[in-house]
Write a protein that holds these residues in place. Structure first.
Motif, mmCIF file in Angstrom:
data_model
loop_
_atom_site.group_PDB
_atom_site.id
_atom_site.type_symbol
_atom_site.label_atom_id
_atom_site.label_comp_id
_atom_site.label_asym_id
_atom_site.label_seq_id
_atom_site.Cartn_x
_atom_site.Cartn_y
_atom_site.Cartn_z
ATOM 1 N N ASP A 69 1.000 -1.269 0.097
ATOM 2 C CA ASP A 69 -0.015 0.030 0.029
ATOM 3 C C ASP A 69 0.812 1.408 0.285
ATOM 4 O O ASP A 69 2.049 1.290 0.178
ATOM 5 C CB ASP A 69 -0.906 0.071 1.171
ATOM 6 C CG ASP A 69 -0.145 0.050 2.492
ATOM 7 O OD1 ASP A 69 0.922 0.659 2.582
ATOM 8 O OD2 ASP A 69 -0.711 -0.654 3.341
ATOM 9 N N THR A 71 0.653 3.696 2.171
ATOM 10 C CA THR A 71 0.823 4.214 3.680
ATOM 11 C C THR A 71 1.708 5.007 4.093
ATOM 12 O O THR A 71 1.597 6.279 4.321
ATOM 13 C CB THR A 71 0.358 3.131 4.937
ATOM 14 O OG1 THR A 71 -0.556 2.319 4.766
ATOM 15 C CG2 THR A 71 0.232 3.796 6.070
ATOM 16 N N ASP A 72 3.104 4.486 3.884
ATOM 17 C CA ASP A 72 4.133 5.455 4.382
ATOM 18 C C ASP A 72 4.486 6.360 3.377
ATOM 19 O O ASP A 72 4.532 7.574 3.650
ATOM 20 C CB ASP A 72 5.458 4.485 4.146
ATOM 21 C CG ASP A 72 5.327 3.478 5.291
ATOM 22 O OD1 ASP A 72 4.613 3.569 6.323
ATOM 23 O OD2 ASP A 72 6.377 2.732 5.465
ATOM 24 N N ASP A 74 2.245 8.097 1.476
ATOM 25 C CA ASP A 74 0.994 9.095 1.672
ATOM 26 C C ASP A 74 1.616 9.886 3.040
ATOM 27 O O ASP A 74 1.068 11.149 3.087
ATOM 28 C CB ASP A 74 -0.330 8.526 2.210
ATOM 29 C CG ASP A 74 -0.729 7.886 0.763
ATOM 30 O OD1 ASP A 74 -0.448 8.147 -0.237
ATOM 31 O OD2 ASP A 74 -2.200 7.408 0.984
ATOM 32 N N ALA A 75 1.781 9.535 4.109
ATOM 33 C CA ALA A 75 2.360 10.106 5.236
ATOM 34 C C ALA A 75 3.425 11.179 5.030
ATOM 35 O O ALA A 75 3.276 12.158 5.268
ATOM 36 C CB ALA A 75 2.733 9.089 6.495
#
Length: 111
Positions: A69, A71-72, A74-75
């Motif tokens: 994904d 996640t990292d 996007d962060a």
């Protein structure tokens, strides 16, 4: 059950391999490079970071295949911040081999 194709990500700034920025490690840990590519738009420096915006110029970058994904990533791009700094959107990307693909990219979140 067969897994679907892996998502693609176009990067043009600090996430690029050639940028020399530590954030590239986030991308390298979860993807593999597919080659150079380009999108339509323009890049402006905003608060010291490259920001892709609408425009008629050509923005050069790299196309990556992503495992897992976002996640990292996007962060790092502050997609979940309120209000977000960047938005992850899909766009048509022109590859150096002449092909065109749909890929995710991080676009500046303009008011």
């Amino acid at each position: 059950m067969t897994a679907g194709p892996k998502p693609l990500l176009f990067v043009y700034g600090t996430l690029r391999a050639g940028a020399g920025h530590p954030a590239h490690a986030l991308l390298a840990a979860r993807g593999r490079p597919l080659g150079n590519a380009e999108v339509r738009g323009r890049v402006d420096m905003i608060d010291g970071y490259p920001a892709l915006r609408d425009g008629d110029a050509v923005v050069r970058g790299e196309l990556w295949e992503i495992d897992g994904d976002f996640t990292d990533l996007d962060a790092y791009e502050e997609v979940a911040a309120g209000p977000p700094t960047y938005l992850r959107v899909q766009a048509e990307v022109s590859c150096d081999d002449g092909s065109r693909v749909r890929a995710w990219l991080y676009r500046w979140s303009e008011p």
